[in-house]
Design a protein around this motif. Structure first.
Motif, PDB file in Angstrom:
ATOM      1  N   ASP A  84       0.947  -1.117   0.011  1.00 51.88           N
ATOM      2  CA  ASP A  84      -0.004   0.035   0.030  1.00 51.88           C
ATOM      3  C   ASP A  84       0.842   1.198   0.037  1.00 51.88           C
TER       4      ASP A  84
ATOM      5  N   ALA B  60       0.400   5.842   0.234  1.00 55.84           N
ATOM      6  CA  ALA B  60      -0.491   6.811   0.558  1.00 55.84           C
ATOM      7  C   ALA B  60       0.269   8.082   0.370  1.00 55.84           C
TER       8      ALA B  60
ATOM      9  N   THR C 234      -4.244   9.282   2.424  1.00 55.39           N
ATOM     10  CA  THR C 234      -5.334   8.893   1.308  1.00 55.39           C
ATOM     11  C   THR C 234      -4.147   8.032   0.496  1.00 55.39           C
ATOM     12  N   GLY C 235      -4.838   6.841   0.090  1.00 56.47           N
ATOM     13  CA  GLY C 235      -4.091   5.700  -0.670  1.00 56.47           C
ATOM     14  C   GLY C 235      -3.867   6.279  -1.995  1.00 56.47           C
TER      15      GLY C 235
ATOM     16  N   PRO D 172      -4.036   5.540  -5.746  1.00 54.92           N
ATOM     17  CA  PRO D 172      -4.567   4.269  -6.652  1.00 54.92           C
ATOM     18  C   PRO D 172      -3.781   3.996  -7.751  1.00 54.92           C
TER      19      PRO D 172
ATOM     20  N   GLU E 182      -7.768   2.397 -11.263  1.00 53.81           N
ATOM     21  CA  GLU E 182      -8.454   2.315  -9.907  1.00 53.81           C
ATOM     22  C   GLU E 182      -8.740   3.810  -9.431  1.00 53.81           C
ATOM     23  N   GLU E 183      -9.789   3.860  -8.685  1.00 50.55           N
ATOM     24  CA  GLU E 183     -10.196   5.182  -8.018  1.00 50.55           C
ATOM     25  C   GLU E 183      -9.409   5.369  -6.621  1.00 50.55           C
ATOM     26  N   ALA E 184      -9.354   6.396  -6.333  1.00 56.83           N
ATOM     27  CA  ALA E 184      -8.546   6.982  -5.054  1.00 56.83           C
ATOM     28  C   ALA E 184      -9.338   6.537  -4.070  1.00 56.83           C
ATOM     29  N   ASP E 185      -8.828   6.199  -3.051  1.00 57.12           N
ATOM     30  CA  ASP E 185      -9.194   5.920  -1.596  1.00 57.12           C
ATOM     31  C   ASP E 185      -9.747   6.806  -0.902  1.00 57.12           C
ATOM     32  N   GLU E 186     -10.730   7.042   0.017  1.00 60.21           N
ATOM     33  CA  GLU E 186     -10.963   7.969   0.943  1.00 60.21           C
ATOM     34  C   GLU E 186     -10.012   8.127   1.917  1.00 60.21           C
ATOM     35  N   GLU E 187      -9.919   9.331   2.259  1.00 60.38           N
ATOM     36  CA  GLU E 187      -9.185   9.843   3.253  1.00 60.38           C
ATOM     37  C   GLU E 187      -9.455   9.119   4.738  1.00 60.38           C
ATOM     38  N   GLU E 188      -8.265   8.457   5.210  1.00 60.33           N
ATOM     39  CA  GLU E 188      -8.469   8.082   6.608  1.00 60.33           C
ATOM     40  C   GLU E 188      -7.872   8.827   7.544  1.00 60.33           C
TER      41      GLU E 188
END
Length: 130
Positions: A73, A75, A88-89, A91, A95-101
């Protein structure tokens, strides 16, 4: 001549009063400072399934997670207004961008342990190795 001295005195007092107001206003302004814990470094942890991982958080705003020497992974990261570290991952192709964690990092203990708490309230203890 007396009128000039009197007018000069009034103007001087008015100028001083203006400075006093400014000084008082400056003294009453409070700044809210959020202390940000430095999260840059390398951490070891264990996933829910028992898999051991290593996460590296770089000064340049990037991070990687590796398992068995392979990057699994990547980010980007930032610190938000509340002092939380948000990832934020990155992509992969197509792929679509991941949501921010976002996570709150605690103080590093003498043994290197750090409690990391997500916005969902879930906590995990990891070890900061560098």
């Amino acid at each position: 001549m007396r009128k000039l001295i009197l007018i000069g005195g009034v103007l001087a007092l008015a100028a001083c009063a203006g400075e006093a107001d400014t000084t008082e206003e400056a003294a009453t302004v409070e700044e809210e400072v959020v202390e940000v814990v430095s999260v840059v470094g390398t951490y070891n942890g264990t996933g829910e399934d028992g898999t051991e991982w290593t996460a590296t958080i770089n000064e340049d705003g990037t991070s990687d997670v590796t398992v068995d020497g392979e990057v699994v992974d990547s980010a980007t990261w930032r610190t938000n207004e509340e002092g939380m570290t948000c990832f934020t991952g990155v992509p992969g192709e197509g792929e679509e961008a991941d949501e921010e964690e976002c996570y709150m990092f605690g103080e590093v203990g003498e043994d290197g342990s750090v409690e990391v708490t997500g916005t969902d309230g879930e906590s995990q203890t990891v070890i900061k190795v560098s």
